[in-house]
Design a protein around this motif. Structure first.
Motif, short mmCIF file in Angstrom:
data_model
loop_
_atom_site.label_atom_id
_atom_site.label_comp_id
_atom_site.label_asym_id
_atom_site.label_seq_id
_atom_site.Cartn_x
_atom_site.Cartn_y
_atom_site.Cartn_z
N ASP A 1 -51.11 -38.45 11.06
CA ASP A 1 -50.89 -39.72 10.37
C ASP A 1 -50.01 -39.57 9.14
OD1 ASP A 1 -52.48 -40.96 12.22
OD2 ASP A 1 -54.32 -40.71 11.04
N GLU A 2 -49.89 -38.35 8.63
CA GLU A 2 -49.09 -38.13 7.43
C GLU A 2 -48.12 -36.98 7.68
OE1 GLU A 2 -52.08 -35.15 5.04
OE2 GLU A 2 -52.15 -37.29 4.62
N VAL A 3 -47.03 -37.01 6.97
CA VAL A 3 -45.99 -35.99 7.10
C VAL A 3 -45.80 -35.33 5.74
CG1 VAL A 3 -43.60 -35.51 7.73
CG2 VAL A 3 -44.86 -37.31 8.91
N ARG A 4 -45.77 -34.00 5.75
CA ARG A 4 -45.56 -33.29 4.49
C ARG A 4 -44.16 -33.54 3.97
NH1 ARG A 4 -47.19 -27.44 6.49
NH2 ARG A 4 -46.14 -28.30 8.32
N SER A 5 -44.04 -33.44 2.65
CA SER A 5 -42.76 -33.77 1.99
C SER A 5 -41.59 -32.91 2.46
CB SER A 5 -42.93 -33.66 0.48
OG SER A 5 -43.35 -32.35 0.11
N PRO A 6 -41.77 -31.60 2.81
CA PRO A 6 -40.60 -30.84 3.28
C PRO A 6 -39.92 -31.44 4.50
CG PRO A 6 -42.38 -29.34 2.71
CD PRO A 6 -42.95 -30.71 2.62
N TYR A 7 -40.70 -32.08 5.39
CA TYR A 7 -40.09 -32.68 6.57
C TYR A 7 -39.27 -33.92 6.20
CZ TYR A 7 -42.99 -29.61 9.39
OH TYR A 7 -43.57 -28.51 9.95
N TRP A 8 -39.62 -34.61 5.11
CA TRP A 8 -38.82 -35.73 4.65
C TRP A 8 -37.60 -35.24 3.87
CZ3 TRP A 8 -39.52 -40.37 6.54
CH2 TRP A 8 -40.79 -40.75 7.00
N ASN A 9 -37.74 -34.15 3.15
CA ASN A 9 -36.61 -33.62 2.37
C ASN A 9 -35.52 -33.00 3.23
OD1 ASN A 9 -37.40 -34.27 -0.27
ND2 ASN A 9 -38.79 -32.53 -0.36
N LEU A 10 -35.92 -32.42 4.37
CA LEU A 10 -34.96 -31.65 5.17
C LEU A 10 -33.77 -32.46 5.65
CD1 LEU A 10 -34.28 -28.93 6.38
CD2 LEU A 10 -35.70 -29.50 8.37
N PRO A 11 -33.93 -33.66 6.24
CA PRO A 11 -32.72 -34.40 6.68
C PRO A 11 -31.77 -34.73 5.54
CG PRO A 11 -34.71 -35.32 7.68
CD PRO A 11 -35.16 -34.37 6.63
N PHE A 12 -32.33 -35.16 4.40
CA PHE A 12 -31.47 -35.47 3.26
C PHE A 12 -30.80 -34.21 2.72
CE2 PHE A 12 -34.59 -38.87 3.41
CZ PHE A 12 -33.81 -40.00 3.25
N GLY A 13 -31.53 -33.10 2.70
CA GLY A 13 -30.93 -31.85 2.23
C GLY A 13 -29.81 -31.37 3.11
N VAL A 14 -29.94 -31.55 4.43
CA VAL A 14 -28.88 -31.15 5.36
C VAL A 14 -27.62 -31.97 5.12
CG1 VAL A 14 -28.22 -31.20 7.79
CG2 VAL A 14 -30.44 -30.26 7.12
N VAL A 15 -27.77 -33.27 4.97
CA VAL A 15 -26.61 -34.13 4.72
C VAL A 15 -25.96 -33.78 3.39
CG1 VAL A 15 -25.86 -36.51 4.37
CG2 VAL A 15 -27.55 -35.99 6.14
N ALA A 16 -26.77 -33.55 2.35
CA ALA A 16 -26.22 -33.22 1.03
C ALA A 16 -25.46 -31.89 1.09
CB ALA A 16 -27.35 -33.14 0.01
N LEU A 17 -26.03 -30.91 1.76
CA LEU A 17 -25.35 -29.61 1.87
C LEU A 17 -24.04 -29.74 2.64
CD1 LEU A 17 -25.49 -26.56 1.32
CD2 LEU A 17 -26.74 -26.32 3.48
N GLY A 18 -24.05 -30.55 3.71
CA GLY A 18 -22.82 -30.75 4.47
C GLY A 18 -21.73 -31.41 3.63
N LEU A 19 -22.11 -32.37 2.79
CA LEU A 19 -21.12 -33.02 1.94
C LEU A 19 -20.53 -32.04 0.92
CD1 LEU A 19 -22.91 -36.43 1.28
CD2 LEU A 19 -20.83 -36.06 2.62
N VAL A 20 -21.37 -31.21 0.33
CA VAL A 20 -20.88 -30.26 -0.68
C VAL A 20 -19.94 -29.24 -0.05
CG1 VAL A 20 -21.58 -28.48 -2.31
CG2 VAL A 20 -22.86 -30.61 -2.18
N VAL A 21 -20.33 -28.68 1.09
CA VAL A 21 -19.47 -27.68 1.76
C VAL A 21 -18.17 -28.31 2.21
CG1 VAL A 21 -19.31 -26.12 3.73
CG2 VAL A 21 -21.46 -26.29 2.47
N ARG A 22 -18.25 -29.53 2.72
CA ARG A 22 -17.03 -30.24 3.14
C ARG A 22 -16.12 -30.47 1.94
NH1 ARG A 22 -14.53 -32.03 8.08
NH2 ARG A 22 -13.44 -33.98 7.65
N GLY A 23 -16.69 -30.80 0.80
CA GLY A 23 -15.88 -31.04 -0.38
C GLY A 23 -15.17 -29.79 -0.88
N PHE A 24 -15.88 -28.67 -0.95
CA PHE A 24 -15.25 -27.44 -1.44
C PHE A 24 -14.19 -26.92 -0.47
CE2 PHE A 24 -18.90 -27.17 -4.33
CZ PHE A 24 -18.27 -26.73 -5.48
N THR A 25 -14.49 -26.95 0.83
CA THR A 25 -13.48 -26.48 1.79
C THR A 25 -12.27 -27.40 1.81
OG1 THR A 25 -14.72 -27.66 3.52
CG2 THR A 25 -15.16 -25.30 3.27
N GLY A 26 -12.50 -28.72 1.69
CA GLY A 26 -11.37 -29.65 1.64
C GLY A 26 -10.52 -29.44 0.39
N TRP A 27 -11.17 -29.16 -0.74
CA TRP A 27 -10.41 -28.89 -1.97
C TRP A 27 -9.51 -27.67 -1.80
CZ3 TRP A 27 -10.58 -24.55 -5.13
CH2 TRP A 27 -9.92 -24.66 -6.36
#
Length: 369
Positions: A288-314
């Motif tokens: 019935d409940e989900v631990r916070s790491p499972y909610w953080n993981l999708p957002f963390g993946v997207v954030a990491l992808g944006l940062v890596v995309r930004g540095f490689t694009g630069w």
């Protein structure tokens, strides 16, 4: 207080070479036995073991302690019979002298295996292992190798890869013209095998079929999302490789690597997002409940992808491979630093949103309780 100084001969070398029956006890009897064994085989280490037992008994007597020196041997063809023979001889010595403790003198690791038999009948104060000084290194190496070969897990981990490598070495030397290339390939192969065993990858792979079967029977959504994530990963690697190979051959190694990351990061991030979403759905279905790491993981993946995309694009934009960003409202191109800052800010915003969502969901679950 009587201390028994016991010389142990598990292999019955003393009995075979002298024809005497053990146990032999008493200072004069053991002293005579030393001469008999030395005359039969002057190179036998049992001579040194007997002399060490006499020396220990003499030192104990010099310290005003009552000491009795004795010799026992395994008079049997089998290992079990030899150990039982030593136990019976030790019982005779205990019944005759009634010692309170024992000092065991041995000359090999095989004789030292009888220490537990002695401990079952008397208190062992010390174990004196005598090694001939001229053969100390050789004997120590021999017993280390013997113990190494007796360990099945070590044999499979070290000897099997080394054997395969030695078998492949002639084939590699025949296949490659350069011996250095063949040796390098062989070293890489052995290194991969050692890492495979050292990181326990074989144990993890052994559990994969059972985990997949349990996941299929339990109807987990993550099974499908993992397959989709694997396909997206392959697509990202393929597209990244195509973009990197399209660069001119004169470029440095760093530029194709950055191009590979820039082109594959969106697909890799999408793959990770798909896998994490499937895991999140499974948690929602099962509990019935989900631990916070499972909610953080999708957002963390997207954030990491944006940062890596930004540095490689630069980096690619500074090298002139990627065109500058054009803002329609302003009608001018943005510098590479502005574009990098935009991606970093976007990644931080997504990460903060993920933390806020996980925190709110956790608080709501606590309130429901």
């Amino acid at each position: 207080m009587t201390t028994l100084v016991l010389c142990v001969d598990r292999a019955n070398d003393i009995g075979r070479k002298t024809g005497l029956q053990t146990p032999v006890s008493g200072w004069e009897a053991v002293q005579s036995l030393v001469v008999d064994v030395g005359l039969a085989d002057p190179e036998d280490t049992s001579v040194n073991c007997l002399l060490e037992a006499l020396r220990v008994a003499r030192d104990l007597r010099d310290e005003r302690e009552e000491a009795v020196v004795a010799v026992v041997s395994g008079a049997s063809e089998s290992i079990v019979g030899a150990d039982r023979s030593v136990a019976a001889q030790l019982d005779e010595l205990v019944a005759e002298y009634d010692p309170e403790s024992v000092v065991v003198v041995v000359d090999s690791a095989e004789d030292e295996r009888l220490v537990p038999v002695v401990e079952s009948r008397l208190r062992v104060d010390a174990v004196d292992r005598i090694v001939v000084r001229q053969a100390r290194d050789i004997e120590s190496t021999y017993y280390l190798l013997k113990q190494f070969l007796a360990d099945e897990e070590l044999r499979q981990t070290v000897l099997v890869p080394m054997g395969i490598g030695l078998l492949l070495l002639p084939l590699l030397l025949f296949r490659f013209e350069s011996p250095a290339l063949a040796v390098a390939f062989l070293a890489s192969l052995l290194g991969a095998v050692l890492l495979y065993k050292g990181l326990a990858i074989d144990e993890r792979l052994a559990n994969v079929p059972e985990r997949v079967r349990d996941a299929l029977y339990s109807g987990q959504v993550s099974v499908v999302t993992y397959v989709v994530a694997a396909g997206l990963t392959l697509v990202g690697v393929f597209l990244g490789g195509l973009e990197a190979s399209a660069l001119a051959r004169g470029d440095a190694v760093v530029v194709p690597a950055i191009q590979f990351l820039y082109s594959s990061v969106p697909w890799l991030a999408l793959a990770a997002l798909t896998a994490s979403t499937g895991r999140l759905v499974d948690e929602l279905i099962q509990t019935d409940e989900v631990r916070s790491p499972y909610w953080n993981l999708p957002f963390g993946v997207v954030a990491l992808g944006l940062v890596v995309r930004g540095f490689t694009g630069w980096y690619l934009e500074r090298e002139g491979i990627l065109p500058h960003a054009f803002v329609p409202g302003i009608g001018s191109e943005l510098p590479p630093t502005y574009r990098l800052a935009a991606f970093i800010v976007a990644g931080l915003v997504v990460s903060i949103v993920g933390v806020a969502v996980a925190s709110n969901v956790t608080d709501e679950s606590l309130d429901v309780r």
